[in-house]
Design a protein around this motif. Structure first.
Motif, short mmCIF file in Angstrom:
data_model
loop_
_atom_site.label_atom_id
_atom_site.label_comp_id
_atom_site.label_asym_id
_atom_site.label_seq_id
_atom_site.Cartn_x
_atom_site.Cartn_y
_atom_site.Cartn_z
N MET A 1 9.47 2.74 11.40
CA MET A 1 8.09 2.39 10.96
C MET A 1 8.42 0.71 10.36
SD MET A 1 6.24 5.45 9.28
CE MET A 1 4.58 4.42 8.83
N LEU A 2 9.37 0.89 9.44
CA LEU A 2 9.55 -0.72 8.76
C LEU A 2 10.12 -1.49 9.95
CD1 LEU A 2 11.34 0.60 5.45
CD2 LEU A 2 9.23 -0.34 5.61
N ALA A 3 10.85 -1.37 11.00
CA ALA A 3 11.40 -2.35 11.90
C ALA A 3 10.12 -2.84 12.51
CB ALA A 3 12.20 -1.44 12.93
N CYS A 4 8.78 -2.28 12.58
CA CYS A 4 7.67 -2.59 13.46
C CYS A 4 6.83 -3.69 12.51
CB CYS A 4 6.76 -1.48 13.66
SG CYS A 4 7.39 -0.24 14.71
N LEU A 5 7.21 -4.03 11.19
CA LEU A 5 6.80 -4.82 10.28
C LEU A 5 7.32 -6.05 10.06
CD1 LEU A 5 6.12 -2.19 7.35
CD2 LEU A 5 4.38 -2.58 9.46
N THR A 6 6.58 -7.08 9.54
CA THR A 6 7.07 -8.53 9.21
C THR A 6 7.58 -8.14 7.72
OG1 THR A 6 4.81 -9.23 8.41
CG2 THR A 6 5.28 -9.86 11.05
N PRO A 7 8.42 -9.07 7.34
CA PRO A 7 9.14 -8.91 6.12
C PRO A 7 7.97 -9.28 4.92
CG PRO A 7 10.28 -10.34 7.47
CD PRO A 7 9.08 -10.26 8.31
N ASP A 8 6.80 -9.91 5.26
CA ASP A 8 5.81 -10.17 4.12
C ASP A 8 4.61 -9.27 4.83
OD1 ASP A 8 4.93 -11.51 6.57
OD2 ASP A 8 4.40 -13.04 5.45
N VAL A 9 4.68 -8.20 5.10
CA VAL A 9 3.54 -7.26 5.57
C VAL A 9 2.49 -7.14 4.44
CG1 VAL A 9 4.99 -5.28 5.13
CG2 VAL A 9 3.20 -5.53 6.88
N GLU A 10 1.22 -7.00 4.76
CA GLU A 10 0.37 -6.80 3.74
C GLU A 10 -0.09 -5.26 3.98
OE1 GLU A 10 -2.65 -9.51 3.33
OE2 GLU A 10 -1.64 -11.23 2.83
N HIS A 11 -0.23 -4.39 3.06
CA HIS A 11 -0.34 -3.03 3.11
C HIS A 11 -1.66 -2.88 2.30
CE1 HIS A 11 0.45 1.42 2.45
NE2 HIS A 11 -0.48 1.54 3.67
N HIS A 12 -2.76 -2.67 2.85
CA HIS A 12 -4.01 -2.56 2.31
C HIS A 12 -4.27 -0.78 2.29
CE1 HIS A 12 -5.53 -6.65 2.76
NE2 HIS A 12 -4.47 -6.69 3.41
N VAL A 13 -4.09 -0.37 1.07
CA VAL A 13 -4.14 1.24 0.86
C VAL A 13 -5.65 1.81 0.65
CG1 VAL A 13 -3.18 3.07 -0.33
CG2 VAL A 13 -1.72 1.09 -0.08
N ASN A 14 -5.80 2.88 1.35
CA ASN A 14 -7.27 3.12 0.74
C ASN A 14 -7.36 3.47 -0.43
OD1 ASN A 14 -9.53 4.38 2.59
ND2 ASN A 14 -9.05 5.99 1.36
N GLU A 15 -8.38 2.86 -0.93
CA GLU A 15 -8.98 3.17 -2.14
C GLU A 15 -7.93 2.63 -3.36
OE1 GLU A 15 -11.82 5.12 -3.19
OE2 GLU A 15 -12.50 5.56 -1.35
N GLY A 16 -6.82 1.73 -3.01
CA GLY A 16 -5.93 1.26 -3.90
C GLY A 16 -5.55 -0.23 -3.73
N GLN A 17 -4.58 -0.40 -4.18
CA GLN A 17 -4.19 -2.25 -4.35
C GLN A 17 -3.40 -2.50 -2.88
OE1 GLN A 17 -5.32 -3.96 -7.10
NE2 GLN A 17 -6.10 -2.16 -7.50
N ILE A 18 -3.26 -3.73 -2.71
CA ILE A 18 -2.75 -4.28 -1.60
C ILE A 18 -1.16 -4.48 -2.10
CG2 ILE A 18 -2.15 -6.48 -0.14
CD1 ILE A 18 -5.37 -7.03 -0.70
N ARG A 19 -0.25 -4.01 -1.21
CA ARG A 19 1.09 -4.11 -1.44
C ARG A 19 1.79 -5.04 -0.54
NH1 ARG A 19 0.29 1.72 -1.60
NH2 ARG A 19 0.97 2.55 -3.92
N VAL A 20 2.39 -6.04 -0.94
CA VAL A 20 3.12 -7.03 0.08
C VAL A 20 4.71 -6.83 0.17
CG1 VAL A 20 3.43 -9.62 0.36
CG2 VAL A 20 1.48 -8.56 -0.71
N GLY A 21 4.91 -6.86 1.26
CA GLY A 21 6.49 -6.66 1.68
C GLY A 21 7.03 -5.43 2.19
N LYS A 22 7.97 -5.48 2.96
CA LYS A 22 8.77 -4.27 3.45
C LYS A 22 9.26 -3.31 2.43
CE LYS A 22 10.32 -5.30 7.97
NZ LYS A 22 11.30 -5.36 9.14
N VAL A 23 9.94 -3.75 0.98
CA VAL A 23 10.21 -3.05 -0.03
C VAL A 23 9.27 -2.26 -0.67
CG1 VAL A 23 11.12 -3.06 -2.30
CG2 VAL A 23 12.14 -4.56 -0.52
N LYS A 24 7.95 -2.95 -0.71
CA LYS A 24 6.91 -2.09 -1.37
C LYS A 24 6.17 -0.87 -0.27
CE LYS A 24 6.25 -4.25 -5.27
NZ LYS A 24 6.28 -3.38 -6.64
N PHE A 25 6.29 -1.39 0.92
CA PHE A 25 5.96 -0.32 1.94
C PHE A 25 6.91 0.77 2.07
CE2 PHE A 25 4.80 1.34 6.11
CZ PHE A 25 3.39 0.87 6.21
N GLY A 26 8.09 0.32 1.75
CA GLY A 26 9.13 1.59 2.03
C GLY A 26 8.92 2.48 0.71
N GLU A 27 8.65 1.72 -0.45
CA GLU A 27 8.46 2.86 -1.74
C GLU A 27 7.24 3.50 -1.56
OE1 GLU A 27 7.95 -0.35 -4.67
OE2 GLU A 27 10.17 -0.62 -4.76
#
Length: 131
Positions: free
Chosen positions: A21-47
């Motif tokens: 999954m992480l291999a499909c993402l840019t290093p600075d990916v923005e992850h907009h979580v349902n009902e949550g905060q925006i996480r930025v980056g692959k590290v946060k996405f991996g967490e």
């Protein structure tokens, strides 16, 4: 191409392949979580993925993919089939409850990789199913 990248992302999800999954993402990916905060980056996405793996076991079915003509945006609609394994903070207690939930994800792409992921589902419906 856009639909292929999105399909690879979800194939990795269903295989439990977080690195895929992480291999499909840019290093600075923005992850907009349902009902949550925006996480930025692959590290946060991996967490986020590690947390989800701890609390939930999910498989996605009935997938339909969409893409715009220039390949910069796409979407997927699907059904989440899951088991609630461990209590997630602020949510009902986990006791191995199962759930089936319609959901959708929206994507932006840059250079053939996903640069933004937004996922929506009905949290109230999920809470009703596991309560």
């Amino acid at each position: 191409m856009t639909q292929d990248v999105i399909a690879r992302y979800f194939e990795a999800f269903n295989a439990g392949d977080n690195e895929g999954m992480l291999a499909c993402l840019t290093p600075d990916v923005e992850h907009h979580v349902n009902e949550g905060q925006i996480r930025v980056g692959k590290v946060k996405f991996g967490e986020f993925l590690a947390h989800m793996d701890h609390c939930y076991s999910e498989n996605l079915t009935d997938m339909v993919f969409f893409a715009n003509t220039d390949g910069t945006r796409g979407a997927a609609e699907f059904i989440v089939n899951g088991t609630y394994k461990a209590t997630d903070e602020g949510l009902p207690e986990a006791r191995g409850q199962t759930y089936r939930l319609p959901a959708g994800s929206f994507f932006s792409l840059k250079g053939g990789q996903i640069s933004r992921v937004v996922t929506y589902y009905n949290l109230a419906d999920w809470v009703r199913q596991v309560s």
